[in-house]
Design a protein around this motif. Sequence first.
Motif, short mmCIF file in Angstrom:
data_model
loop_
_atom_site.label_atom_id
_atom_site.label_comp_id
_atom_site.label_asym_id
_atom_site.label_seq_id
_atom_site.Cartn_x
_atom_site.Cartn_y
_atom_site.Cartn_z
N UNK A 9 -42.00 -13.98 -2.89
CA UNK A 9 -40.61 -13.94 -2.42
C UNK A 9 -40.39 -12.86 -1.36
N UNK A 10 -41.44 -12.08 -1.06
CA UNK A 10 -41.38 -11.01 -0.06
C UNK A 10 -40.34 -9.94 -0.42
N UNK A 58 -45.01 -11.28 -12.47
CA UNK A 58 -43.86 -10.72 -11.79
C UNK A 58 -44.21 -10.21 -10.40
N UNK A 59 -45.34 -9.52 -10.30
CA UNK A 59 -45.78 -9.02 -9.00
C UNK A 59 -46.15 -10.20 -8.08
N UNK A 60 -46.81 -11.19 -8.65
CA UNK A 60 -47.16 -12.38 -7.85
C UNK A 60 -45.89 -13.08 -7.35
N UNK A 93 -43.54 -16.35 -15.14
CA UNK A 93 -43.10 -14.97 -15.38
C UNK A 93 -41.97 -14.93 -16.42
N UNK A 94 -40.97 -15.77 -16.26
CA UNK A 94 -39.84 -15.78 -17.19
C UNK A 94 -40.27 -16.27 -18.57
N UNK A 95 -41.05 -17.34 -18.61
CA UNK A 95 -41.53 -17.84 -19.91
C UNK A 95 -42.40 -16.81 -20.62
N UNK A 114 -43.10 -21.94 -9.49
CA UNK A 114 -44.09 -21.95 -10.58
C UNK A 114 -44.34 -20.53 -11.09
N UNK A 115 -44.57 -19.60 -10.17
CA UNK A 115 -44.83 -18.21 -10.56
C UNK A 115 -43.64 -17.62 -11.30
N UNK A 116 -42.43 -17.90 -10.80
CA UNK A 116 -41.23 -17.40 -11.46
C UNK A 116 -41.07 -18.00 -12.86
#
Length: 150
Positions: free
Chosen positions: A75-76, A68-70, A9-11, A4-6
């Motif tokens: 993703x560590x 992006x940071x989230x 971020x991309x959108x 979801x975060x990714x």
Amino acid sequence: MTKFLLAVHVLAAIVAIGPVTVAASMFPPAARRAVEAPDDVRAAGTLRLLHRICQVYALVGVVVPVFGVATASSMHVLGSAWLITSMALTALAAVVLAVLVLPRQSALVESGGGTREATVRLAMFTGMFNLLWAAVTILMIVRPGSTTGA
């Protein structure tokens, strides 16, 4: 949650950064047209519109590094060199936009197009902004050391 975060971020990068890069790139040639035709109301209107697009989407673009940071945290990979480099380039792109591009656009809007030299200088700074985002995008795709096999 990472997916979801990714996705956000991309959108956000596509929806926010894309319009800024396009509108900022269109601004110098539009300003040159305004310089050549100082009484052209339409040329002045185009400058105002492109500048407004840059301002609004620059503010919306703040969500890109936030998500992006989230995502990176989820993703560590926050300590990865490619990510640290992309964050530094993102910060530099933001500074270029905020300090070198948007103020010069404002000055050209207020002056009705400014001078040809001013539009050339703005085009250079806009190109720097766009190249920084291109480098960040490449780092996000290639991700040196990633396990995607790409």
